[in-house]
Design a protein around this motif. Structure first.
Motif, PDB file in Angstrom:
ATOM      1  N   UNK A   1       0.824  -1.168  -0.092  1.00 26.96           N
ATOM      2  CA  UNK A   1       0.032   0.143   0.016  1.00 26.96           C
ATOM      3  C   UNK A   1       0.913   1.140   0.074  1.00 26.96           C
ATOM      4  N   UNK A   2       0.363   2.467  -0.349  1.00 27.14           N
ATOM      5  CA  UNK A   2       1.136   3.759  -0.274  1.00 27.14           C
ATOM      6  C   UNK A   2       0.711   4.546   0.952  1.00 27.14           C
TER       7      UNK A   2
ATOM      8  N   UNK B   1       7.414   2.971  -9.252  1.00 30.37           N
ATOM      9  CA  UNK B   1       7.863   4.355  -9.448  1.00 30.37           C
ATOM     10  C   UNK B   1       7.372   5.022  -8.178  1.00 30.37           C
ATOM     11  N   UNK B   2       8.440   5.581  -7.146  1.00 30.14           N
ATOM     12  CA  UNK B   2       7.983   6.463  -6.295  1.00 30.14           C
ATOM     13  C   UNK B   2       8.997   7.371  -6.021  1.00 30.14           C
ATOM     14  N   UNK B   3       8.318   8.468  -5.095  1.00 32.95           N
ATOM     15  CA  UNK B   3       9.152   9.518  -4.751  1.00 32.95           C
ATOM     16  C   UNK B   3       9.357   9.664  -3.352  1.00 32.95           C
ATOM     17  N   UNK B   4      10.699   9.880  -2.634  1.00 36.09           N
ATOM     18  CA  UNK B   4      10.862  10.020  -1.565  1.00 36.09           C
ATOM     19  C   UNK B   4      10.051  11.458  -1.082  1.00 36.09           C
ATOM     20  N   UNK B   5       9.192  11.059   0.206  1.00 45.34           N
ATOM     21  CA  UNK B   5       8.579  12.284   0.518  1.00 45.34           C
ATOM     22  C   UNK B   5       9.088  12.690   2.155  1.00 45.34           C
TER      23      UNK B   5
ATOM     24  N   UNK C   1       8.038   6.572   1.108  1.00 50.59           N
ATOM     25  CA  UNK C   1       7.853   6.950  -0.377  1.00 50.59           C
ATOM     26  C   UNK C   1       6.614   7.162  -0.620  1.00 50.59           C
ATOM     27  N   UNK C   2       6.160   7.783  -1.469  1.00 52.78           N
ATOM     28  CA  UNK C   2       4.906   7.926  -2.299  1.00 52.78           C
ATOM     29  C   UNK C   2       4.830   7.259  -3.705  1.00 52.78           C
ATOM     30  N   UNK C   3       3.994   6.487  -3.868  1.00 51.35           N
ATOM     31  CA  UNK C   3       3.812   5.758  -5.095  1.00 51.35           C
ATOM     32  C   UNK C   3       3.588   6.963  -6.235  1.00 51.35           C
TER      33      UNK C   3
END
Length: 93
Positions: free
Chosen positions: A4-5, A31-35, A88-90
Motif C-alpha cells: 500500500x502507499x 515508481x515512487x518519490x521520497x517524501x 515513499x509515495x507511489x
C-alpha cells in the motif's frame, strides 16, 4: 500482493563518524518519490546500558552537539544507535 502507499522502510545501524550513504532507490518495479526522511540518534549510557538521550539530527556531529547541550551531557556514552526511516509515495496515485 502489492504494498500500500506510502511505503515505509526503516534501516538501523550503529552510528559511525563516516558520512551517510545516499538513500537507497525504491525497487525497480515501482515508481515512487521520497517524501520524508527521518534520522534519529540514540545515546546509550555506559553505566545503565539504556538509552539516556535521543535526538533527531541530519548527522552524527549534529546529534553530538545536541547531546553536549543537554542535561545528560555529563553521562558517559557507551555507543550511539542511528535509525533512518524513508517514506515513499507511489507515483501516479
Amino acid at each position: 500482493p502489492p504494498s500500500t502507499t506510502p511505503a515505509i522502510t526503516s534501516k538501523s545501524s550503529t552510528a559511525t563518524a563516516s558520512k551517510s550513504s545516499p538513500p537507497s532507490p525504491p525497487p525497480a518495479s515501482t515508481s515512487s518519490s521520497l517524501v520524508r526522511r527521518e534520522r534519529n540518534y540514540y545515546f546509550v549510557g555506559s553505566l545503565c546500558r539504556e538509552v539516556i538521550y535521543s535526538a533527531p539530527a541530519d548527522s552524527l556531529e549534529e546529534a553530538w552537539n545536541k547531546f553536549a547541550l543537554s542535561s545528560r551531557s555529563s553521562s558517559e556514552v557507551m555507543f550511539i544507535i542511528k535509525t533512518e526511516t524513508e517514506i515513499y509515495l507511489k507515483d501516479g496515485t
